[in-house]
Each structure stands twice: as structure tokens, then as C-alpha cells.
Design a protein around this motif. Sequence first.
Motif, mmCIF file in Angstrom:
data_model
loop_
_atom_site.group_PDB
_atom_site.id
_atom_site.type_symbol
_atom_site.label_atom_id
_atom_site.label_comp_id
_atom_site.label_asym_id
_atom_site.label_seq_id
_atom_site.Cartn_x
_atom_site.Cartn_y
_atom_site.Cartn_z
ATOM 1 N N ARG A 581 49.629 93.713 51.670
ATOM 2 C CA ARG A 581 48.520 94.461 52.265
ATOM 3 C C ARG A 581 48.965 95.867 52.659
ATOM 4 O O ARG A 581 48.213 96.845 52.499
ATOM 5 C CB ARG A 581 47.987 93.715 53.488
ATOM 6 C CG ARG A 581 47.646 92.246 53.225
ATOM 7 C CD ARG A 581 46.523 92.111 52.215
ATOM 8 N NE ARG A 581 46.322 90.741 51.783
ATOM 9 C CZ ARG A 581 45.521 89.870 52.413
ATOM 10 N NH1 ARG A 581 44.870 90.222 53.497
ATOM 11 N NH2 ARG A 581 45.373 88.643 51.940
ATOM 12 N N LEU A 582 50.199 95.970 53.164
ATOM 13 C CA LEU A 582 50.713 97.302 53.505
ATOM 14 C C LEU A 582 50.885 98.169 52.267
ATOM 15 O O LEU A 582 50.661 99.389 52.300
ATOM 16 C CB LEU A 582 52.038 97.175 54.253
ATOM 17 C CG LEU A 582 51.974 96.542 55.658
ATOM 18 C CD1 LEU A 582 53.373 96.395 56.224
ATOM 19 C CD2 LEU A 582 51.106 97.378 56.580
ATOM 20 N N LEU A 583 51.293 97.558 51.159
ATOM 21 C CA LEU A 583 51.413 98.321 49.910
ATOM 22 C C LEU A 583 50.067 98.860 49.455
ATOM 23 O O LEU A 583 49.960 100.004 48.988
ATOM 24 C CB LEU A 583 52.020 97.438 48.821
ATOM 25 C CG LEU A 583 53.551 97.363 48.771
ATOM 26 C CD1 LEU A 583 53.994 96.356 47.728
ATOM 27 C CD2 LEU A 583 54.109 98.744 48.464
ATOM 28 N N LEU A 584 49.013 98.043 49.578
ATOM 29 C CA LEU A 584 47.678 98.514 49.214
ATOM 30 C C LEU A 584 47.268 99.705 50.070
ATOM 31 O O LEU A 584 46.717 100.690 49.564
ATOM 32 C CB LEU A 584 46.667 97.366 49.378
ATOM 33 C CG LEU A 584 46.796 96.189 48.416
ATOM 34 C CD1 LEU A 584 45.779 95.113 48.768
ATOM 35 C CD2 LEU A 584 46.606 96.643 46.973
ATOM 36 N N MET A 585 47.545 99.613 51.362
ATOM 37 C CA MET A 585 47.198 100.726 52.252
ATOM 38 C C MET A 585 48.009 101.974 51.912
ATOM 39 O O MET A 585 47.493 103.103 51.914
ATOM 40 C CB MET A 585 47.465 100.315 53.710
ATOM 41 C CG MET A 585 46.483 99.309 54.265
ATOM 42 S SD MET A 585 44.848 100.035 54.533
ATOM 43 C CE MET A 585 45.219 101.311 55.732
ATOM 44 N N LEU A 586 49.303 101.790 51.597
ATOM 45 C CA LEU A 586 50.161 102.931 51.282
ATOM 46 C C LEU A 586 49.723 103.602 49.979
ATOM 47 O O LEU A 586 49.694 104.841 49.886
ATOM 48 C CB LEU A 586 51.611 102.471 51.189
ATOM 49 C CG LEU A 586 52.662 103.572 51.094
ATOM 50 C CD1 LEU A 586 52.574 104.510 52.286
ATOM 51 C CD2 LEU A 586 54.054 102.970 50.993
ATOM 52 N N ASP A 587 49.392 102.822 48.967
ATOM 53 C CA ASP A 587 48.883 103.402 47.717
ATOM 54 C C ASP A 587 47.601 104.182 47.969
ATOM 55 O O ASP A 587 47.372 105.253 47.386
ATOM 56 C CB ASP A 587 48.636 102.291 46.691
ATOM 57 C CG ASP A 587 49.932 101.645 46.229
ATOM 58 O OD1 ASP A 587 51.005 102.253 46.428
ATOM 59 O OD2 ASP A 587 49.869 100.515 45.695
ATOM 60 N N TYR A 588 46.747 103.632 48.814
ATOM 61 C CA TYR A 588 45.485 104.301 49.139
ATOM 62 C C TYR A 588 45.745 105.650 49.820
ATOM 63 O O TYR A 588 45.138 106.677 49.472
ATOM 64 C CB TYR A 588 44.669 103.385 50.051
ATOM 65 C CG TYR A 588 43.284 103.870 50.396
ATOM 66 C CD1 TYR A 588 42.206 103.579 49.575
ATOM 67 C CD2 TYR A 588 43.048 104.578 51.569
ATOM 68 C CE1 TYR A 588 40.921 104.004 49.904
ATOM 69 C CE2 TYR A 588 41.777 105.015 51.908
ATOM 70 C CZ TYR A 588 40.721 104.712 51.073
ATOM 71 O OH TYR A 588 39.452 105.137 51.399
ATOM 72 N N LEU A 589 46.675 105.663 50.777
ATOM 73 C CA LEU A 589 46.984 106.905 51.485
ATOM 74 C C LEU A 589 47.658 107.919 50.568
ATOM 75 O O LEU A 589 47.397 109.128 50.662
ATOM 76 C CB LEU A 589 47.882 106.590 52.684
ATOM 77 C CG LEU A 589 47.202 105.894 53.870
ATOM 78 C CD1 LEU A 589 48.242 105.376 54.848
ATOM 79 C CD2 LEU A 589 46.249 106.852 54.575
ATOM 80 N N GLN A 590 48.543 107.463 49.683
ATOM 81 C CA GLN A 590 49.203 108.393 48.764
ATOM 82 C C GLN A 590 48.205 108.998 47.783
ATOM 83 O O GLN A 590 48.275 110.186 47.460
ATOM 84 C CB GLN A 590 50.330 107.673 48.032
ATOM 85 C CG GLN A 590 51.514 107.329 48.924
ATOM 86 C CD GLN A 590 52.563 106.505 48.213
ATOM 87 O OE1 GLN A 590 52.308 105.954 47.140
ATOM 88 N NE2 GLN A 590 53.746 106.396 48.810
ATOM 89 N N ALA A 591 47.249 108.176 47.304
ATOM 90 C CA ALA A 591 46.212 108.719 46.415
ATOM 91 C C ALA A 591 45.365 109.746 47.151
ATOM 92 O O ALA A 591 45.002 110.798 46.589
ATOM 93 C CB ALA A 591 45.339 107.585 45.884
ATOM 94 N N ASN A 592 45.055 109.480 48.405
ATOM 95 C CA ASN A 592 44.271 110.448 49.181
ATOM 96 C C ASN A 592 45.086 111.704 49.460
ATOM 97 O O ASN A 592 44.550 112.814 49.479
ATOM 98 C CB ASN A 592 43.838 109.806 50.497
ATOM 99 C CG ASN A 592 42.944 110.714 51.311
ATOM 100 O OD1 ASN A 592 41.772 110.892 51.000
ATOM 101 N ND2 ASN A 592 43.498 111.298 52.368
ATOM 102 N N GLN A 593 46.422 111.557 49.656
ATOM 103 C CA GLN A 593 47.285 112.718 49.866
ATOM 104 C C GLN A 593 47.288 113.623 48.640
ATOM 105 O O GLN A 593 47.223 114.856 48.763
ATOM 106 C CB GLN A 593 48.710 112.243 50.184
ATOM 107 C CG GLN A 593 49.756 113.341 50.242
ATOM 108 C CD GLN A 593 49.614 114.197 51.493
ATOM 109 O OE1 GLN A 593 48.887 113.808 52.402
ATOM 110 N NE2 GLN A 593 50.275 115.334 51.515
ATOM 111 N N ARG A 594 47.323 113.031 47.475
ATOM 112 C CA ARG A 594 47.302 113.841 46.244
ATOM 113 C C ARG A 594 45.973 114.582 46.123
ATOM 114 O O ARG A 594 45.947 115.749 45.707
ATOM 115 C CB ARG A 594 47.550 112.949 45.029
ATOM 116 C CG ARG A 594 48.986 112.398 44.955
ATOM 117 C CD ARG A 594 49.254 111.733 43.618
ATOM 118 N NE ARG A 594 48.487 110.512 43.455
ATOM 119 C CZ ARG A 594 48.928 109.309 43.808
ATOM 120 N NH1 ARG A 594 50.143 109.173 44.350
ATOM 121 N NH2 ARG A 594 48.184 108.245 43.620
#
Length: 634
Positions: A581-594
Motif C-alpha cells: 500500500r505504501l508503494l502505491l502511495m509513493l508511485d502516486y506521489l512521484q507521478a504527481n511530482q513529475r
Amino acid sequence: MTQIINAVDEPRVEDLRWWADVPDAHERLFAAKDRMWDEDGARRKTELHHLRMYDSSFAHEVHNDIPVSPATFQPDIRLQSNVCKSVVETATSRIGKNKPRAQFLPRGGSFSILKQSKRLSKYVEGVFEEADVYHLGRQAFRHGAIGGTGILRFFPKRKKKGWGIGCELVFPWELIVDALDGRQAKPRTIIHVRYMDKSVLFEKYKRDKRWKGKEEELAGILAHASEGELKAIGRDSATDTVEVLEAYRLPSVAGGDDGKHVIGVSSGILFEEEWDEDWFPYAVFRWNPGVLGYWGSGVIKIVTPQQVHINKFLRTIAKSYHIHGAPILALPRGAQIPKDQLSNRFGLVVRTADGQMPTLITHKPVHDQMINVLQMMKNDAFDESGVSQLAALNRKPAELESGEALRQFNDISDARHADPALNYEKMYMEGAKIVVGLSRRMHKRGMTPAAMAPFRRRFRSWVEPIKWDDIEFAEDQFALQVYPTSILPSLPAGRTATIQEWLRAGFIDKETAHFMLEIPDLDSYGHPDLVMYEAVLDDVERMLDEGEARVPEPFQNPILTQKLAGAAYLRARQLGAPEDRLLLMLDYLQANQRMLLRAQQAQQAQNPAGVGPNNPQAPAPPNLATLQSPGVPQ
């Protein structure tokens, strides 16, 4: 010398322990009920008196000191001013409208326990919605305001598919408690007296394993069952009704084996089971808990003296108007006026001789002092009960216009009834505990209950079935708390004023303020800030609770997304959320950062000379490209 003492035979004390495993348990049960019923007669008469003060129609027909629906009722058309009813209805509308929500708080910060606590809270909320607990709780509050005590009963309910938990309103005069046993409001025995149709009882209990293959014996027991007090007063009914007792006995010590739950009629026991719980399936509301005893006292007890005097004054005023209210026409002796000319029609013309003019005498049938005293007694009644006359008339003070002033006025009005409001919330907390305990008992007996749990978002709502066996927890893992529906005022003026104060103080931001206003026009309009706010929260819930991968949309507000999703990620990591679940959140935040970096690059390309006064540039956000979840490889 030997003294001979003649022993006097003492009267034998009747054994009333119906919870013992004896053949005559039903006889002991009804003997215990009769004794407790007689001792409880004064309390039931007081309940009836207060009920009559609330609604005089209950005075026309009575069933053994218990009010029933009258077959024929002649309405009371006398002049009335029912302060008792006004006080009760006003308090019910102000406090009974609340819907306290039970929330289970986990003991500890484990993410899995936190998730189960949310499901447990949703399950109880679904049971409350399906069983119509809030509507019945409002009626129980009215009962408590009238007589002092309101009662809700929870029970296993067979549905078309599976099992659930039902709830019903219990009239206070149906429940009896021994005065000595319940002197501290914690009795060990409760007996519930009801009247049910024989055919309904037969169809209900013939399915029980106790009566499989013994349907004829069950029918014989019901055929010889007594109608109880209905027959004693000669009251007939269209249904074949018998008196049914449902009794609970708590174990003497924790884990004891002398607890019992039985349902029986005068000719036999219909159902029995061991009861090893330390609670009864009755959630009780008391307007004012008594110093001694199980039962509470209501607000009508306070208002009754003033109401009695108000009724006397109103009867006097009505008689005075009836006798002296009409004007008197005085005619001189020998006046030559035909009697057929005297009438009450409009445009009356009376012809008289010279010097023989009639005189119309008008006067006050009631002295002003009597009207003043009547109003004074009404004021005293409202003051004693703590209910504002303005609230009873649904009016506000003319000098109060602002939301802050109205909120402070409502706070002052509600402070007088803080204790009944807390007792009202306590009833729902007891109900939530009963639902959990009853669900656990049903699950152990193969009757696993389920409820349609409501899930809500601002722009959508849905329900999902939650079965009890889907909730795995230990009994000591949760603490129960009750929260009001909202800490914000219910009126738009007060709500807006409160949110504006929080916004000015910096407690919330602009987007959160829009989200908390809950104005229907904003919902239909679809304000962009609200839509963005809702979309991010929905993505976070899907990733953390359901494990569903989400990707931020290109047209989302990246700064708002970074703030909300970043805070949710940090909190989930602190609570020990699963790595996937943390990986899903981290991918989401990294995509938003880009997305945010690309937006900044596009802005710099349009303004290569730098940031001008009309072209502010957002500060560079922290770089998430190097962030990694605990245990996640680079």
C-alpha cells in the motif's frame, strides 16, 4: 425446671429462582413477576399520570394502569394550554434530532487494527440504519422526557437471506425490576412483560431445535397459556393473545454458569439459553437518573405543579367568559320595543320612542390580574424545565442577527440540558456495545449477522454488505467512544461563522473551508476546489484501504494533490501500513511530482525573464524522486 418453648411456624419463603434448572421454572418465573409487578405498581401509576399530563386522551381508557389505544375517544374541547407537551416536544426537537455515531478506537497504532476498527464502526452504523435505531431513539427520548426512562431493545432478526439485528421500542411499563436489586441502577434480573398472538409464537418457536418433532407439545403449551392481565380486567381482543415473559439473569460472577435467558408463558418455557454476558440487550435513556433506583424522572415531573394550576385558571377563565362574556342590553321600563327587533344580525336597526333609548353594557369578564398570574405560571413552568419559550414557539430573539450571536444563544440554551444530552449519547453507546456483543453471540451459534454498511463521499454514496465474520478482532483491542454528528452548528449562519473563524485563524485552508460548508448549491455547481479535494481523498482511500493502483489526472491541481496525498502517506507509514500500500502511495506521489515539475518548466518557458509581479511562480516542491518506502529497493 425445663422450659418448653413452643416453636412458631414461620411462613415459608417461596423459591423464586426461575433461572435454576427445575421443572417448575415457568411457575417460579410468573410468581417472581407477580411479586415484582405488585411492588412496581406505584411507579407505573406515576408513569400513567405523567403520560396523561402529556396527552389527555390516555385518560379515557386504561389497561391495568397501562395506557392503550382507546376504542372510542371523545376529544377534549375545553380551553387548554399544554405546557407539558410544549416542553417535551421542544426538548425532543432540540436534542432528539442529534444522531450520535459510535466510533471504535483501536488500542495501539497498528494499521490492520485501525482498518478493522473502521469496518467495525461501519458495521454498527449499518445496523443502526437498517434497524431504524435513530428514529426509535428519538421516540425513546420522548418517553424519557415524559416519564423519565426510554428503552430500546436489540434482538436477533431473521431476514429473507441470513440474519441481522433488529431494534424495537419498549414501553417503560413493560419492563419490571426488583426495587432492591436495582437500587444502584445495576440489576441482575430484568423481566419484560408482553402480549403476543399464539399463532405468531407457534410459528416463531417451532423452528427452534428445542421443539423439533414436538410441535404438538408446543401447541398444547400455548393452548393452556393464560391471557394474564388482559383477562383479569375483562378486556377482549380480536387476536388470540397470551402473556409472554422474557427474563434475563446475569451471572453472579464473571464467567459464572448461573446466568439465564428464558422466554415463557404461564404453562411452560418456550425458549432458554445460558447467558454469560454482563449486559442486558436493553439500551436505556434516563432524562434525570434518580439518586436511588433503576428508573429516572422526566421533565413533566418538574412542570406538573404549574400545569395543574394553569388548568384550574383556564377553567375559571372559560366559565367567566361563558357567563359574563356577552354584553347586556338594558331597556327602560315601558320601552315600546318589539322583542322581534332584538337579534344579533348585522345591520340591526331598533326603533324606539322618544327618550327610551336602550343601553348596551359591556364589561371585562376576567380581571387583568388573573391573566397576569396565568402568564406568570407559564413563565415559571418554562423556567423550571429549562426550555426557552422562544424555542417552544420556534422564534429567535429579535435583537440577534449575526451567526456568532445566534450560536452563543443556542449554546446557552443547550447548556441547561447538557446532562440529558449526554445521557442520550450514552444510550447509543450502550446500543453499539449491545450490537457488538449480540453479533458475537449470534456468530458463535451459527447465526452470523450482516449489515449493509453505508459509505459516503461528498458527491457519491453507496452501501456494501459487511458480515460479522469479516471483522476479526479481539474484544480488548478497541475502546468505544460516541461522537456527535458534527461539531459545527446545524444552522447555515452559525456554520458559516464558525468556518470563517477557523479560516481566519489558520486552522483550515480555503479548499477545506469549501469542503466543510456543505452548501447544496455548491454541490450542484461542482466547485473546482471541491471536486479536486474529493478526487484526491478518493484516490487515497482506494490505494490504502482497497489496494487499488491510482494515477493522478493531468488536470488535477498538483499542489493540492501533493499536500493531501503526502500527508496521508506519512500517516500511513507511521501506522505501519503494508509495504504494497505504501508503494502505491509513493508511485502516486512521484507521478504527481513529475506533473508538477513539468508545469513549472512550462511556466519558466513562457516567462524566461523571471518571475514578474503579475506572474508569480510557485515555490519548488521537495524532490520525491529519491524518496523510497521502507524496505523498497531503489
